[in-house]
Design a protein around this motif. Structure first.
Motif, mmCIF file in Angstrom:
data_model
loop_
_atom_site.group_PDB
_atom_site.id
_atom_site.type_symbol
_atom_site.label_atom_id
_atom_site.label_comp_id
_atom_site.label_asym_id
_atom_site.label_seq_id
_atom_site.Cartn_x
_atom_site.Cartn_y
_atom_site.Cartn_z
ATOM 1 N N LEU A 601 0.830 -1.206 0.000
ATOM 2 C CA LEU A 601 0.000 0.000 0.000
ATOM 3 C C LEU A 601 0.859 1.248 0.000
ATOM 4 C CD1 LEU A 601 -2.910 -0.868 2.462
ATOM 5 C CD2 LEU A 601 -3.146 -0.206 0.068
ATOM 6 N N GLY A 602 1.990 1.196 0.688
ATOM 7 C CA GLY A 602 2.893 2.338 0.703
ATOM 8 C C GLY A 602 3.401 2.681 -0.687
ATOM 9 N N VAL A 603 3.647 1.657 -1.506
ATOM 10 C CA VAL A 603 4.072 1.902 -2.881
ATOM 11 C C VAL A 603 2.959 2.584 -3.654
ATOM 12 C CG1 VAL A 603 4.757 0.799 -5.043
ATOM 13 C CG2 VAL A 603 5.693 -0.031 -2.875
ATOM 14 N N LEU A 604 1.737 2.111 -3.478
ATOM 15 C CA LEU A 604 0.606 2.677 -4.217
ATOM 16 C C LEU A 604 0.323 4.118 -3.805
ATOM 17 C CD1 LEU A 604 -1.926 -0.312 -4.258
ATOM 18 C CD2 LEU A 604 -0.393 0.432 -6.074
ATOM 19 N N ARG A 605 0.517 4.418 -2.526
ATOM 20 C CA ARG A 605 0.146 5.737 -2.016
ATOM 21 C C ARG A 605 1.324 6.693 -1.884
ATOM 22 N NH1 ARG A 605 -4.381 3.808 2.543
ATOM 23 N NH2 ARG A 605 -5.795 2.845 1.011
ATOM 24 N N GLY A 606 2.513 6.205 -2.111
ATOM 25 C CA GLY A 606 3.664 7.086 -2.094
ATOM 26 C C GLY A 606 4.092 7.543 -0.727
ATOM 27 N N ARG A 607 3.749 6.810 0.309
ATOM 28 C CA ARG A 607 4.194 7.137 1.663
ATOM 29 C C ARG A 607 4.165 5.868 2.504
ATOM 30 N NH1 ARG A 607 -1.209 8.689 1.277
ATOM 31 N NH2 ARG A 607 -2.562 8.053 3.018
ATOM 32 N N LYS A 608 4.836 5.897 3.622
ATOM 33 C CA LYS A 608 4.888 4.718 4.474
ATOM 34 C C LYS A 608 3.529 4.460 5.112
ATOM 35 C CE LYS A 608 9.805 4.688 5.628
ATOM 36 N NZ LYS A 608 10.820 4.676 6.708
ATOM 37 N N ILE A 609 3.078 3.216 4.979
ATOM 38 C CA ILE A 609 1.786 2.808 5.524
ATOM 39 C C ILE A 609 2.011 1.698 6.539
ATOM 40 C CG2 ILE A 609 -0.458 1.771 4.974
ATOM 41 C CD1 ILE A 609 -0.204 4.582 3.937
ATOM 42 N N ALA A 610 1.344 1.799 7.659
ATOM 43 C CA ALA A 610 1.407 0.768 8.697
ATOM 44 C C ALA A 610 0.052 0.092 8.826
ATOM 45 C CB ALA A 610 1.815 1.374 10.039
ATOM 46 N N CYS A 611 0.071 -1.215 9.018
ATOM 47 C CA CYS A 611 -1.161 -1.975 9.238
ATOM 48 C C CYS A 611 -1.140 -2.634 10.612
ATOM 49 C CB CYS A 611 -1.318 -3.048 8.167
ATOM 50 S SG CYS A 611 -1.530 -2.425 6.493
#
Length: 783
Positions: A601-611
């Motif tokens: 998801l971080g790649v898709l949104r261009g920022r670090k994503i935490a789950c």
């Protein structure tokens, strides 16, 4: 130890991925919670809490372990609570583990230390400080109190394991946790412990091995202290375990190499499980160690098969002197063509010769011996087990002789397990019929540029034939950019039924996403504002559709290994249509799945994503609520646990073998394996992985090391701070909580597996005599 490939593990970035449990089989009933000390039945109230704590452990629900459980007067409840938190790990378990570390019961302390060792990411200094303080407090307590604690442990009122189950060692758990956390204070603390009592020194040596694997180096003064301990003195005998950390290092300072050689050579004179560490250390002792390793490799009857196989692997590291020694050994170890002599191939010694063949880099001085092996005649009317071993030797030798010639007649005809039709000749353009030969040909194809006729042969192996040869061919795509038509081959593999083939294709895409693009002649033209008619690589529609279909496939999310590989590929390709599916995977109860979904998801949104909390959110965003990770379901096995050790009797190509599975430390996993054995699941299964001197592994549904039985979700890791010793039985993994139906049996002591895999029992018989491809004809269960 990974399930699919020969690399020991698919390593994930979650440092709280917990480790292995080893259970010594023992008579008597096992409790619901599988705690580790012998005890009479629990009271009704305590039994209810044990059931609830087991459910919390399986669901990975740290918040369901209450402070009241940790303060219970029933030591069995406290142990079950500490065990649950240790296996859950992560931030949510940290406070409870810290509380448990102060408990007066050594088993509770062992579980707490073990859990903290895998939950200390970004808290390394704090964790090591607490662990060292607890160790000092244990040292300071009066010995009568220790005796009283031991007596109380033996008479614990509830939650105990079957008599004879391996006791937990709090001192060892504390030391190993200090090493695994890798804080600045870890190394000097453990070096100081090398001067302590022998048992503590051994724990410290193993912990320094853990630290070496993390830091990739140890200080020179640390190596000197280890060598002093391994050499012994007039006042204290040698401690060969001190050589273990040296064998964990790829490179050692030149200044200590002569001393390593001297000390390790001296330890070869003393037989023990730890002598293997001396053999491994000699592989770091420079080219002058080749003669000693050659002696080990050739000395049948003096050294064990495990030590001799390890000597072959160590010689591979030593350049030309090692290769010369291996060439001499292959010539000396090769069997004669006498049919009677070939019946002796079903033994551990076969693995030694096979390892020496694998360690040779080229034919070189062994060319004559290799030609004899490549033409080794199969005995008339030989059983399948003998033919299989002859094929391994023939193909191993032919593979070396062929160099880059995939059309070499010796290579094409090496596999005698599935000979060609009478009168036909081996065809370089079509897959050979035998699985051993097919894998050898694929390896040789990969030694040169895959174009022209070589490409046609490659495509034949990648598209059909033996499954493991297909997987090996698909893996070559990542290393050979010249392969034309890769997207079509990858799409076909992604659409396959076999999860190992699907995962192999997904892993190629994750590493080399450009391989999923249409061929240059088929690339679409896309105009950009700054460039007219710019050529843009477009992901193959077939690959995109296949990846999305796998994310939607019923049951795929129960296989974290498969879904993780696919998520990695989706992220590498930045497939926007997968975004909603990735958000769903953010809510998975499997931590590795959540982590990979967050990365994609971080790649898709261009920022670090935490789950971490089960919802996609900006990593480290201020003000995010502290929410525990999502929890899973209680597995079906938990409702009908196996209560006592069960003996499994295997009828195999290497004769009758047994293992005793004990539910004391791994009740749910043991229940799964006993149920599968009773159902006939293992009947006819292939032994798909044998690493001489290390492990024998089996139980994959397609015989390639991937997947598990349909309708059986992946097991949660039931790991424990106990040792992986020879003949220990463990659950094969490809990451945390990915076990299913595959088991492995140890050939030798392997401290690097301690705490990393769930151990479920102990085996008996010559498991190391099995070979890759051998058949388990049937399994019977005896309670």
């Amino acid at each position: 130890m990974p399930r699919r490939r020969s690399s020991p593990l698919l390593v994930f970035t979650l440092l709280f991925s917990l480790s292995a449990c080893t259970g010594q089989p023992a008579p008597g009933p096992a409790p619901d919670a599988g705690s580790s000390a012998a005890a009479p039945a629990a009271s009704a109230g305590a039994a209810g809490r044990l059931d609830a704590l087991l459910a919390a452990e399986q669901r990975r629900a740290a918040l369901e372990v209450s402070p009241a459980d940790q303060q219970s007067r029933d030591v069995g409840v406290r142990r079950a609570a500490a065990r649950a938190l240790a296996r859950i790990g992560g931030d949510a378990a940290w406070p409870g583990l810290a509380r448990a570390l102060a408990d007066e019961d050594d088993d509770v302390v062992a579980w707490a230390a073990y859990g903290l060792g895998f939950s200390c990411k970004e808290r390394e200094a704090e964790a090591v400080s607490a662990l060292v303080a607890r160790a000092l407090a244990r040292d300071a307590r009066p010995s009568p109190a220790g005796a009283a604690t031991a007596a109380a442990s033996a008479a614990a009122p509830s939650g105990g394991a079957a008599a004879g189950a391996p006791p937990l060692d709090a001192g060892g758990a504390l030391a190993r946790a200090i090493g695994r956390c890798g804080a600045e204070a870890s190394e000097p603390t453990l070096v100081a412990w090398l001067d302590g009592p022998r048992e503590r020194a051994i724990h410290a040596a193993y912990a320094l091995g853990d630290l070496a694997a993390i830091k990739l180096k140890l200080r020179e003064e640390t190596l000197v202290a280890l060598l002093n301990l391994a050499s012994g003195s007039a006042a204290s005998p040698p401690v060969p375990e001190a050589l273990y950390p040296i064998g964990r290092l790829e490179h050692v300072p030149l200044t200590v190499i002569p001393r390593i050689r001297d000390v390790a050579t001296a330890r070869l004179a003393e037989a023990s499980d730890a002598r293997l560490f001396a053999v491994r250390a000699l592989g770091r002792a420079g080219e002058a160690a080749a003669s000693e390793l050659a002696r080990v490799l050739s000395a049948k009857g003096v050294f064990t098969a495990s030590e001799r196989a390890e000597a072959a692997r160590a010689l591979k590291r030593l350049g030309p002197p090692g290769q010369r020694a291996l060439a001499d050994a292959v010539a000396a170890l090769a069997p004669s063509a006498d049919p009677i002599a070939l019946t002796g191939l079903v033994s551990e010694d076969f693995g030694v010769l096979l390892t020496a063949l694998d360690a040779l880099g080229s034919a070189g001085a062994a060319r004559k011996a290799l030609r004899d092996l490549a033409a080794l005649p199969p005995p008339p009317s030989a059983p399948a087990a003998i033919l299989r071993r002859v094929a391994w030797l023939r193909c191993g030798a032919a593979r070396l002789l062929a160099g880059g010639d995939y059309r070499d007649p010796l290579l094409l005809g090496c596999d005698v397990t599935a000979p060609a039709e009478p009168g036909s000749k081996p065809d370089a353009g079509a897959p050979v019929r035998g699985p051993i030969g097919a894998r050898a040909v694929v390896e040789v194809i990969g030694r040169d540029a895959i174009t022209g006729a070589r490409l046609a042969a490659f495509r034949a192996y990648a598209a059909s034939g033996d499954l493991r040869a297909r997987e090996a061919a698909i893996e070559l795509i990542a290393a050979h950019e010249e392969i034309a038509g890769a997207p079509d081959l990858l799409a076909k593999a992604l659409a396959a039924e076999e999860p190992g083939l699907v995962a192999a294709a997904a892993e190629v895409i994750a590493r080399q996403p450009q391989r999923a693009s249409e061929a240059p002649g088929k690339r679409k033209r896309r105009k950009r504002s700054d460039e007219k008619d710019a050529s843009a690589a477009v992901t193959s529609p077939a690959i995109e559709a296949a990846l999305l279909a796998i994310l939607d496939r019923p049951g795929a999310r129960d296989d974290p290994e498969l879904i993780g590989a696919v998520v990695d590929a989706v992220g590498a390709l930045a497939l926007k249509p997968a975004e909603a599916r990735l958000e769903q995977l953010c809510r998975s109860s499997h931590p590795t799945t959540r982590a990979r979904a967050g990365t994609a998801l971080g790649v898709l949104r261009g920022r670090k994503i935490a789950c971490d909390a089960g919802l996609p959110g900006d990593a480290g965003a201020a003000g995010r609520p502290a929410v525990a990770p999502p929890v899973g379901e209680v597995p079906a096995e938990a409702s009908a646990l196996v209560r006592a050790p069960a003996v499994l009797i295997f009828d195999t190509d290497a004769g009758e073998l047994t293992m005793t599975l004990d539910p004391a430390l791994a009740p749910v996993a043991v229940t799964r394996f006993v149920d599968l054995a009773r159902s006939g699941y293992y009947d006819g299964k292939i032994v798909h992985r044998v690493v001489p001197g290390f492990v024998t592994q089996f139980g994959a549904p397609f015989g390639d090391g991937a997947g598990g039985p349909p309708g059986r979700p992946a097991l949660r890791c039931e790991t424990s701070p106990v040792a992986f010793e020879p003949l220990r039985v463990g659950v094969a993994l490809a990451g945390r909580d990915t076990g299913s139906s595959q088991l492995f049996v140890m050939h030798a002591r392997a401290p690097h597996l301690d705490g990393q895999y769930a151990a479920v029992g102990v085996a008996a018989g010559p498991w190391a005599a099995l070979a890759d491809g051998d058949i388990i004809r049937s399994v019977k269960v005896r309670n």
